[in-house]
Design a protein around this motif. Structure first.
Motif, PDB file in Angstrom:
ATOM      1  N   GLY A 184      39.660  14.085 -11.104  1.00 57.53           N
ATOM      2  CA  GLY A 184      38.477  14.342 -10.301  1.00 57.53           C
ATOM      3  C   GLY A 184      37.230  13.670 -10.820  1.00 57.53           C
ATOM      4  O   GLY A 184      36.130  14.232 -10.760  1.00 57.53           O
ATOM      5  N   LEU A 185      37.372  12.433 -11.292  1.00 65.38           N
ATOM      6  CA  LEU A 185      36.270  11.730 -11.941  1.00 65.38           C
ATOM      7  C   LEU A 185      35.762  10.528 -11.142  1.00 65.38           C
ATOM      8  O   LEU A 185      35.020   9.701 -11.682  1.00 65.38           O
ATOM      9  CB  LEU A 185      36.714  11.249 -13.341  1.00 65.38           C
ATOM     10  CG  LEU A 185      37.156  12.338 -14.315  1.00 65.38           C
ATOM     11  CD1 LEU A 185      37.753  11.708 -15.570  1.00 65.38           C
ATOM     12  CD2 LEU A 185      35.998  13.242 -14.682  1.00 65.38           C
ATOM     13  N   LEU A 186      36.138  10.414  -9.888  1.00 60.82           N
ATOM     14  CA  LEU A 186      35.770   9.226  -9.121  1.00 60.82           C
ATOM     15  C   LEU A 186      34.302   9.217  -8.675  1.00 60.82           C
ATOM     16  O   LEU A 186      33.765   8.166  -8.335  1.00 60.82           O
ATOM     17  CB  LEU A 186      36.680   9.099  -7.888  1.00 60.82           C
ATOM     18  CG  LEU A 186      38.115   8.641  -8.176  1.00 60.82           C
ATOM     19  CD1 LEU A 186      38.954   8.701  -6.913  1.00 60.82           C
ATOM     20  CD2 LEU A 186      38.135   7.238  -8.764  1.00 60.82           C
ATOM     21  N   ASP A 187      33.647  10.368  -8.683  1.00 63.58           N
ATOM     22  CA  ASP A 187      32.247  10.427  -8.272  1.00 63.58           C
ATOM     23  C   ASP A 187      31.382   9.852  -9.396  1.00 63.58           C
ATOM     24  O   ASP A 187      31.265  10.425 -10.471  1.00 63.58           O
ATOM     25  CB  ASP A 187      31.850  11.874  -7.997  1.00 63.58           C
ATOM     26  CG  ASP A 187      30.418  12.000  -7.474  1.00 63.58           C
ATOM     27  OD1 ASP A 187      29.763  10.955  -7.302  1.00 63.58           O
ATOM     28  OD2 ASP A 187      29.973  13.132  -7.243  1.00 63.58           O
ATOM     29  N   ASN A 188      30.760   8.708  -9.126  1.00 63.80           N
ATOM     30  CA  ASN A 188      29.954   8.045 -10.155  1.00 63.80           C
ATOM     31  C   ASN A 188      28.456   8.215  -9.937  1.00 63.80           C
ATOM     32  O   ASN A 188      27.644   7.548 -10.566  1.00 63.80           O
ATOM     33  CB  ASN A 188      30.290   6.550 -10.204  1.00 63.80           C
ATOM     34  CG  ASN A 188      29.920   5.825  -8.920  1.00 63.80           C
ATOM     35  OD1 ASN A 188      29.443   6.431  -7.971  1.00 63.80           O
ATOM     36  ND2 ASN A 188      30.155   4.528  -8.884  1.00 63.80           N
ATOM     37  N   ALA A 189      28.075   9.117  -9.047  1.00 63.81           N
ATOM     38  CA  ALA A 189      26.665   9.243  -8.664  1.00 63.81           C
ATOM     39  C   ALA A 189      25.781   9.691  -9.823  1.00 63.81           C
ATOM     40  O   ALA A 189      24.570   9.470  -9.794  1.00 63.81           O
ATOM     41  CB  ALA A 189      26.526  10.226  -7.503  1.00 63.81           C
ATOM     42  N   PHE A 190      26.369  10.316 -10.840  1.00 67.88           N
ATOM     43  CA  PHE A 190      25.553  10.890 -11.900  1.00 67.88           C
ATOM     44  C   PHE A 190      25.735  10.182 -13.239  1.00 67.88           C
ATOM     45  O   PHE A 190      25.321  10.685 -14.275  1.00 67.88           O
ATOM     46  CB  PHE A 190      25.877  12.383 -12.031  1.00 67.88           C
ATOM     47  CG  PHE A 190      25.780  13.117 -10.734  1.00 67.88           C
ATOM     48  CD1 PHE A 190      24.546  13.410 -10.176  1.00 67.88           C
ATOM     49  CD2 PHE A 190      26.922  13.480 -10.038  1.00 67.88           C
ATOM     50  CE1 PHE A 190      24.446  14.057  -8.960  1.00 67.88           C
ATOM     51  CE2 PHE A 190      26.833  14.142  -8.821  1.00 67.88           C
ATOM     52  CZ  PHE A 190      25.580  14.433  -8.278  1.00 67.88           C
ATOM     53  N   ILE A 191      26.359   9.002 -13.224  1.00 70.97           N
ATOM     54  CA  ILE A 191      26.491   8.223 -14.446  1.00 70.97           C
ATOM     55  C   ILE A 191      25.148   7.574 -14.761  1.00 70.97           C
ATOM     56  O   ILE A 191      24.572   6.901 -13.905  1.00 70.97           O
ATOM     57  CB  ILE A 191      27.591   7.149 -14.294  1.00 70.97           C
ATOM     58  CG1 ILE A 191      28.952   7.809 -14.055  1.00 70.97           C
ATOM     59  CG2 ILE A 191      27.646   6.253 -15.534  1.00 70.97           C
ATOM     60  CD1 ILE A 191      30.080   6.828 -13.803  1.00 70.97           C
ATOM     61  N   PRO A 192      24.612   7.755 -15.971  1.00 69.86           N
ATOM     62  CA  PRO A 192      23.303   7.168 -16.313  1.00 69.86           C
ATOM     63  C   PRO A 192      23.288   5.655 -16.143  1.00 69.86           C
ATOM     64  O   PRO A 192      24.294   4.971 -16.355  1.00 69.86           O
ATOM     65  CB  PRO A 192      23.115   7.564 -17.784  1.00 69.86           C
ATOM     66  CG  PRO A 192      23.945   8.791 -17.955  1.00 69.86           C
ATOM     67  CD  PRO A 192      25.139   8.596 -17.060  1.00 69.86           C
ATOM     68  N   ASP A 193      22.128   5.147 -15.784  1.00 71.91           N
ATOM     69  CA  ASP A 193      21.965   3.738 -15.441  1.00 71.91           C
ATOM     70  C   ASP A 193      22.423   2.807 -16.560  1.00 71.91           C
ATOM     71  O   ASP A 193      23.081   1.795 -16.302  1.00 71.91           O
ATOM     72  CB  ASP A 193      20.495   3.475 -15.107  1.00 71.91           C
ATOM     73  CG  ASP A 193      20.259   2.082 -14.553  1.00 71.91           C
ATOM     74  OD1 ASP A 193      20.677   1.831 -13.413  1.00 71.91           O
ATOM     75  OD2 ASP A 193      19.675   1.257 -15.259  1.00 71.91           O
ATOM     76  N   GLN A 194      22.106   3.121 -17.800  1.00 72.87           N
ATOM     77  CA  GLN A 194      22.407   2.231 -18.912  1.00 72.87           C
ATOM     78  C   GLN A 194      23.904   2.013 -19.106  1.00 72.87           C
ATOM     79  O   GLN A 194      24.318   1.027 -19.709  1.00 72.87           O
ATOM     80  CB  GLN A 194      21.802   2.777 -20.211  1.00 72.87           C
ATOM     81  CG  GLN A 194      20.336   2.414 -20.412  1.00 72.87           C
ATOM     82  CD  GLN A 194      20.158   0.915 -20.590  1.00 72.87           C
ATOM     83  OE1 GLN A 194      20.914   0.260 -21.309  1.00 72.87           O
ATOM     84  NE2 GLN A 194      19.151   0.354 -19.923  1.00 72.87           N
ATOM     85  N   ARG A 195      24.721   2.922 -18.602  1.00 72.68           N
ATOM     86  CA  ARG A 195      26.168   2.787 -18.786  1.00 72.68           C
ATOM     87  C   ARG A 195      26.783   1.744 -17.844  1.00 72.68           C
ATOM     88  O   ARG A 195      27.984   1.488 -17.898  1.00 72.68           O
ATOM     89  CB  ARG A 195      26.845   4.149 -18.643  1.00 72.68           C
ATOM     90  CG  ARG A 195      26.459   5.050 -19.810  1.00 72.68           C
ATOM     91  CD  ARG A 195      27.144   6.361 -19.839  1.00 72.68           C
ATOM     92  NE  ARG A 195      26.619   7.145 -20.960  1.00 72.68           N
ATOM     93  CZ  ARG A 195      26.556   8.460 -20.997  1.00 72.68           C
ATOM     94  NH1 ARG A 195      26.986   9.167 -19.950  1.00 72.68           N
ATOM     95  NH2 ARG A 195      26.060   9.088 -22.047  1.00 72.68           N
ATOM     96  N   TYR A 196      25.954   1.154 -17.009  1.00 74.16           N
ATOM     97  CA  TYR A 196      26.396   0.045 -16.166  1.00 74.16           C
ATOM     98  C   TYR A 196      26.129  -1.307 -16.825  1.00 74.16           C
ATOM     99  O   TYR A 196      26.488  -2.345 -16.272  1.00 74.16           O
ATOM    100  CB  TYR A 196      25.701   0.100 -14.808  1.00 74.16           C
ATOM    101  CG  TYR A 196      26.208   1.206 -13.913  1.00 74.16           C
ATOM    102  CD1 TYR A 196      27.238   0.982 -13.008  1.00 74.16           C
ATOM    103  CD2 TYR A 196      25.673   2.491 -14.001  1.00 74.16           C
ATOM    104  CE1 TYR A 196      27.717   1.998 -12.202  1.00 74.16           C
ATOM    105  CE2 TYR A 196      26.146   3.518 -13.196  1.00 74.16           C
ATOM    106  CZ  TYR A 196      27.166   3.262 -12.301  1.00 74.16           C
ATOM    107  OH  TYR A 196      27.653   4.278 -11.509  1.00 74.16           O
ATOM    108  N   LEU A 197      25.518  -1.303 -18.005  1.00 70.87           N
ATOM    109  CA  LEU A 197      25.079  -2.554 -18.612  1.00 70.87           C
ATOM    110  C   LEU A 197      26.240  -3.495 -18.924  1.00 70.87           C
ATOM    111  O   LEU A 197      26.237  -4.658 -18.511  1.00 70.87           O
ATOM    112  CB  LEU A 197      24.273  -2.271 -19.878  1.00 70.87           C
ATOM    113  CG  LEU A 197      23.809  -3.500 -20.665  1.00 70.87           C
ATOM    114  CD1 LEU A 197      22.929  -4.404 -19.804  1.00 70.87           C
ATOM    115  CD2 LEU A 197      23.073  -3.090 -21.930  1.00 70.87           C
ATOM    116  N   GLN A 198      27.239  -3.023 -19.655  1.00 75.63           N
ATOM    117  CA  GLN A 198      28.332  -3.906 -20.040  1.00 75.63           C
ATOM    118  C   GLN A 198      29.127  -4.393 -18.821  1.00 75.63           C
ATOM    119  O   GLN A 198      29.536  -5.556 -18.766  1.00 75.63           O
ATOM    120  CB  GLN A 198      29.263  -3.211 -21.035  1.00 75.63           C
ATOM    121  CG  GLN A 198      28.790  -3.278 -22.470  1.00 75.63           C
ATOM    122  CD  GLN A 198      28.781  -4.700 -23.016  1.00 75.63           C
ATOM    123  OE1 GLN A 198      29.701  -5.479 -22.779  1.00 75.63           O
ATOM    124  NE2 GLN A 198      27.724  -5.052 -23.737  1.00 75.63           N
TER     125      GLN A 198
END
Length: 461
Positions: A167-181
Motif C-alpha cells: 500500500g505504498l503507491l501513493d507518493n503525494a506526501f514524499i518530501p520534495d528533496q527525495r526526488y533529487l537523485q
C-alpha cells in the motif's frame, strides 16, 4: 556543436521552478513529458545547477586511471568485510541496525521510491550508440536494469509490485528533496550528448556495491518483506563480472585518444560526485520517527473522518468527531483512547479494541487504512511488545525469475507491432528506443520493445 548545445534556455516558468528549488515538478516533467526538446532543455539547466553543488563535495575517485580497478576492488572487499562484521553481530544476538520495526522498513521503501522507479535512467541516452562497441558495457547495464524485457527481472516492475503489495503507491506526501537523485538520473539520460563524461562518472559511482544494500536486504527479509529487488542488485553490481566491472571498463574505453583527457576525467570525477547529492539511504532510515509518522498519517485521514462518526461514543466528554475537528487534538485523542483502554500500548495489538475495529474482514473500519497505515498503528501500539515468534523470513526463490510473457493483446503492443512491420532494422531501432525510456520500458509495449532491441542489436554483431 550538437543539437543539444543549440537549445535555448528553458522557458521562464521552468527557470522559476529551478529557482524555487521545487524538485518534484522537474522530476515529473523529465519522466512524463512527451516533448524531448523540453526534457533536454530542462535537464540541461537542472544538471548544470546540480554539478555546481557537486563541486563542493569531497572527491573519492582516484586521479590515476591505473588505480581505478584496484579502487573498485578494494571498495567491494571493504563492504564485504563490514557486512561480515554485521552478520557476526547479529549472530551474537545484536539488534537490527536499520529497521526498528516493519513500519520503519515500509517508510524507507516509499521514501526511496522516486529513485528506484527510474532505476538505470541515467544510461537511457546512450542507446543510440548501440553500433559503437565502446558503449557495449553501459548499454548492457541499462538493458539488465530493464530485465532484458522480462517483467520478472525488470527493476521498475519489481519495485512497483513491492510498493503495491504494501500500500505504498501513493507518493503525494514524499518530501520534495527525495526526488533529487531520480531527477538527476532522468536529466543525465536525456542530456548524455552534452554530459557524456558525467554520465560515465555517475554510473561508476552508482554501480559500486553499497553496504546499506546488503543490510537492507537482510533486514527486510527478517521482517517478512520480499528483498528480491535488493538481492538482485547485490548480484549484478559485483566488481568481478557485474555492473561495477563494466563501469570501470567504460571509463577506459571512452577516454579520448587525442582530445583533452584531463578535462574529460575531471568531468567524470564530477559526475561521480553527483551520487552524493541529496539525502542518502542511511540518512532516510535514521530520519524515521514512528510517532511523528503516525500523527502525520492521522492528520491526512482527519478531514475525511471528522464527520463520519456517530455521537454515542465519547472519550473524556468529547465525541470522535469533536476530537477530529482540529489537528492539534490528535495527540490528546490517542491518550484518551489509551486512558479508556481502547489502546493498550506495549501489548499485542490484538488486545486493543481500536485495533479490532480496523483489522480483519468483519472489522467495522475495514478498508479505512492502507496496509502501510495499519502497520504504523500496529507498531506504535505494540511498542516494546514482541511476538513469541518472529515473522518468517522471506527468501525469493529462483522461480520468481522465470520469464513471463508480454500480453500480445495490449493495444500499445499491437500498435508497436504494426509500426515496426516492414521497416529495416535501423529504422526499427529508431522506433524502439523511445519505448525503452524510464516512463515506458516497464509497460507491456516497453518490455516487448526491449526484447526486440536486444534481438536486433545481437543480429548486427
Amino acid at each position: 556543436m550538437t543539437a543539444l548545445t543549440r537549445l535555448e534556455s528553458p522557458p521562464a516558468h521552468e527557470r522559476a521552478i529551478l529557482t524555487a528549488g521545487s524538485i518534484k515538478p522537474i522530476y515529473e516533467q523529465l519522466l512524463l513529458s512527451n516533448d524531448i526538446e523540453h526534457q533536454r532543455a530542462l535537464g540541461k539547466t537542472f544538471l548544470e545547477a546540480q554539478l555546481a553543488h557537486a563541486k563542493d563535495l569531497p572527491e573519492d575517485m582516484p586521479h590515476d586511471l591505473s588505480a581505478l580497478p584496484t579502487f573498485v576492488e578494494h571498495h567491494c572487499a571493504e563492504v564485504a568485510r563490514q557486512y561480515a562484521d554485521y552478520l557476526q553481530q547479529r549472530k551474537d544476538g545484536g539488534p537490527r541496525q536499520f529497521f526498528t520495526n516493519k513500519a520503519h522498513a515500509l517508510f524507507f521503501l516509499q521514501a526511496v521510491a522516486p529513485t528506484k522507479l527510474v532505476d538505470g535512467a541515467w544510461l537511457y541516452g546512450l542507446l543510440r550508440h548501440w553500433h559503437d562497441p565502446r558503449f557495449e558495457g553501459l548499454i548492457c547495464t541499462y538493458l539488465q536494469e530493464l530485465g532484458d524485457g522480462n517483467p520478472a527481472q525488470n527493476h521498475v516492475v519489481i519495485y512497483r509490485k513491492l510498493l503495491a503489495e504494501h500500500g505504498l503507491l501513493d507518493n503525494a506526501f514524499i518530501p520534495d528533496q527525495r526526488y533529487l537523485q531520480g531527477a538527476v538520473q532522468l536529466a543525465l539520460g536525456y542530456c548524455s550528448d552534452d554530459f557524456l563524461p558525467e554520465v560515465i562518472g555517475y554510473n561508476l559511482g552508482y554501480e559500486q556495491l553499497p553496504l546499506h544494500l546488503l543490510i537492507s536486504a537482510y533486514e527486510l527479509s527478517e521482517l517478512g518483506i520480499d528483498p528480491y529487488y535488493f538481492t538482485l542488485h547485490v548480484t549484478i553490481d559485483n566488481a568481478s563480472t557485474g555492473h561495477a566491472q563494466k563501469a570501470v571498463q567504460s571509463v577506459l574505453q571512452l577516454l579520448p585518444v587525442e582530445a583533452d583527457r584531463e578535462d574529460f576525467l575531471r568531468r567524470v570525477a564530477l559526475g561521480y560526485r553527483l551520487n552524493d547529492l541529496g539525502q542518502g539511504s542511511r540518512a532516510i532510515i535514521e530520519s524515521f520517527d514512528l510517532y511523528g509518522e503516525l500523527l502525520n498519517m492521522l492528520e491526512r485521514k482527519r478531514p475525511f473522518g471528522q464527520h463520519m462518526h456517530s455521537d454515542y461514543c465519547r472519550f473524556e466528554g468529547k465525541t470522535v468527531n469533536q476530537w477530529l475537528s482540529t489537528p492539534e487534538q490528535l495527540p490528546g485523542f490517542l491518550i484518551a483512547m489509551e486512558n479508556k483502554g481502547w489502546i493498550k500500548r506495549h501489548q499485542d495489538p490484538q488486545a486493543s479494541r481500536f485495533w479490532q475495529l480496523i483489522d480483519g474482514d468483519g472489522a467495522a473500519m475495514f478498508g479505512v487504512f492502507s496496509p502501510y497505515e495499519k502497520q504504523l498503528l500496529h507498531d506504535w501500539i505494540a511498542g516494546d511488545w514482541r511476538p513469541a515468534r518472529a515473522p518468517a523470513a522471506v527468501r525469493r526463490g529462483s522461480s520468481a525469475a522465470t520469464e513471463q510473457p508480454v500480453p500480445v493483446n495490449d493495444p500499445d503492443v499491437q500498435s508497436l507491432h504494426a509500426t515496426l512491420k516492414g521497416l529495416a532494422a535501423d529504422e526499427q531501432m529508431q522506433v524502439l528506443i523511445p519505448w525503452l525510456s524510464a516512463h515506458r520500458h516497464a509497460h507491456p509495449a516497453g518490455l516487448m520493445a526491449t526484447r526486440r532491441f536486444i534481438e536486433l542489436k545481437s543480429g548486427f554483431r
